[in-house]
Design an enzyme around this catalytic site. Structure first.
Site, PDB file in Angstrom:
ATOM      1  N   GLU A 135       0.861  -1.194   0.000  1.00 36.75           N
ATOM      2  CA  GLU A 135       0.000   0.000   0.000  1.00 36.75           C
ATOM      3  C   GLU A 135       0.892   1.237   0.000  1.00 36.75           C
ATOM      4  O   GLU A 135       1.917   1.264   0.682  1.00 36.75           O
ATOM      5  CB  GLU A 135      -0.880  -0.076   1.263  1.00 36.75           C
ATOM      6  CG  GLU A 135      -1.655   1.147   1.643  1.00 36.75           C
ATOM      7  CD  GLU A 135      -2.762   1.498   0.675  1.00 36.75           C
ATOM      8  OE1 GLU A 135      -2.420   1.974  -0.429  1.00 36.75           O
ATOM      9  OE2 GLU A 135      -3.953   1.347   1.030  1.00 36.75           O
ATOM     10  N   ASP A 139      -2.647   6.029   6.952  1.00 33.44           N
ATOM     11  CA  ASP A 139      -2.738   7.105   7.954  1.00 33.44           C
ATOM     12  C   ASP A 139      -3.459   6.634   9.207  1.00 33.44           C
ATOM     13  O   ASP A 139      -2.835   6.104  10.108  1.00 33.44           O
ATOM     14  CB  ASP A 139      -3.240   8.440   7.388  1.00 33.44           C
ATOM     15  CG  ASP A 139      -4.423   8.332   6.459  1.00 33.44           C
ATOM     16  OD1 ASP A 139      -5.276   7.457   6.673  1.00 33.44           O
ATOM     17  OD2 ASP A 139      -4.515   9.147   5.525  1.00 33.44           O
ATOM     18  N   THR A 140      -4.769   6.759   9.275  1.00 30.24           N
ATOM     19  CA  THR A 140      -5.444   6.268  10.489  1.00 30.24           C
ATOM     20  C   THR A 140      -5.458   4.736  10.525  1.00 30.24           C
ATOM     21  O   THR A 140      -5.669   4.142  11.581  1.00 30.24           O
ATOM     22  CB  THR A 140      -6.913   6.742  10.554  1.00 30.24           C
ATOM     23  OG1 THR A 140      -7.595   6.194   9.421  1.00 30.24           O
ATOM     24  CG2 THR A 140      -7.014   8.239  10.547  1.00 30.24           C
ATOM     25  N   PHE A 188      -0.941  16.437   2.741  1.00 27.56           N
ATOM     26  CA  PHE A 188      -1.437  15.664   1.606  1.00 27.56           C
ATOM     27  C   PHE A 188      -0.346  15.653   0.535  1.00 27.56           C
ATOM     28  O   PHE A 188       0.064  16.700   0.052  1.00 27.56           O
ATOM     29  CB  PHE A 188      -2.737  16.253   1.055  1.00 27.56           C
ATOM     30  CG  PHE A 188      -3.466  15.274   0.189  1.00 27.56           C
ATOM     31  CD1 PHE A 188      -4.257  14.281   0.751  1.00 27.56           C
ATOM     32  CD2 PHE A 188      -3.341  15.323  -1.191  1.00 27.56           C
ATOM     33  CE1 PHE A 188      -4.906  13.353  -0.045  1.00 27.56           C
ATOM     34  CE2 PHE A 188      -3.996  14.394  -1.994  1.00 27.56           C
ATOM     35  CZ  PHE A 188      -4.774  13.415  -1.419  1.00 27.56           C
TER      36      PHE A 188
HETATM   37  N1  HPA Z   1      -2.014  11.610  -0.871  1.00 23.48           N
HETATM   38  C1  HPA Z   1      -2.701  10.859  -1.767  1.00 23.48           C
HETATM   39  N2  HPA Z   1      -3.601   9.950  -1.417  1.00 23.48           N
HETATM   40  C2  HPA Z   1      -3.804   9.777  -0.099  1.00 23.48           C
HETATM   41  C3  HPA Z   1      -3.123  10.516   0.877  1.00 23.48           C
HETATM   42  C4  HPA Z   1      -2.175  11.485   0.463  1.00 23.48           C
HETATM   43  O1  HPA Z   1      -1.529  12.201   1.271  1.00 23.48           O
HETATM   44  N3  HPA Z   1      -3.570  10.101   2.088  1.00 23.48           N
HETATM   45  C5  HPA Z   1      -4.478   9.121   1.829  1.00 23.48           C
HETATM   46  N4  HPA Z   1      -4.644   8.916   0.522  1.00 23.48           N
END
Ligand code: HPA
Ligand code: MG
Length: 223
Positions: A135, A139-140, A188
């Site tokens: 993956e 994050d969470t 992001f």
């Molecule tokens: N960037 C792109 N896709 C994502 C991110 C990110 O920071 N966080 C979860 N999906």
């Protein structure tokens, strides 16, 4: 030494500004849309090579790599390639089968409630296998937990998770990811197959999207 210590990620601190754009080359059409080169492509590649070594050391003689699309495709291709190279250059060859699953949980830069498994839901080919979930970003861990639960129903022999990026967010997922490339602040990021509404997958560095970029490629929620 403790495994967890050996496998520490590269930790990018909160105040890391990234590299100035003019120091690197990148697709011209994105010049207003990104603020900085956060992790250069070459550094990503060197780190992925190191993760491939960990995988080689931990798995027996065969694995099924389960690539989480779309964001995971670059990481998956490069990781599997390094596993093959390492195998050719040592006497341990890890037989790899690659399978794909597609998930969607983001609109713009926000996580949506529902995890949707868009690709094949039937993962019965995982039964009895050693599985590596690949993956791009965790994050969470909500998405990853849901996916792990789904994968476990097919009774694989063992499951490990490789995440190129782990984000420091409140309620950050600890211990979900066995191989972490980089731990990053709560920004992001895009590039190296990570998108913002399908844009930026054609950028090879990992970059922080600019305000202009967010506006330009924004989509409306239809919910
Ligand atoms: N960037 C792109 N896709 C994502 C991110 C990110 O920071 N966080 C979860 N999906
Ligand atoms: Mg996405």
């Amino acid at each position: 030494m403790d495994d967890a210590v050996i496998k520490k990620p590269i930790v990018i601190p909160d105040d890391w500004p990234g590299y100035s754009l003019e120091l690197f080359s990148y697709p011209e059409h994105y010049h207003e849309d990104i603020d900085s080169v956060y992790i250069p492509h070459g550094v990503i590649m060197n780190r992925v090579e190191r993760l491939a070594r960990y995988v080689m050391d931990d798995f027996g003689d065969s694995i099924v790599v389960l690539c989480v699309l779309k964001g995971g495709y670059k990481f998956c291709v490069d990781l599997v390639e390094f596993i093959k190279v390492l195998g050719r250059n040592s006497n341990k060859y890890l037989e790899t089968r690659v399978e794909f699953i597609r998930l969607k949980s983001y609109l713009n830069d926000q996580s949506t409630e529902e995890l949707q498994i868009i690709g094949s839901r039937d993962l019965s080919f995982l039964r009895g296998k050693s599985v590596l979930i690949v993956e791009a970003i965790v994050d969470t861990g909500k998405t990853m937990k849901a996916l792990l639960k789904h994968v476990e129903t097919f009774e694989p022999k063992m499951v490990k998770v490789a995440g190129l990026l782990v984000k420091r967010v409140p309620n950050m997922a600890e211990d979900l990811t066995d191989y972490v490339g980089f731990e990053i602040p709560n920004h992001f990021v895009v590039g190296y197959a990570l998108d913002y509404n399908e844009y930026f997958r054609d950028l090879n560095h990992i970059c922080v999207i600019s305000k202009i970029g967010k506006m330009k490629y924004k989509e409306q929620s239809n919910g």
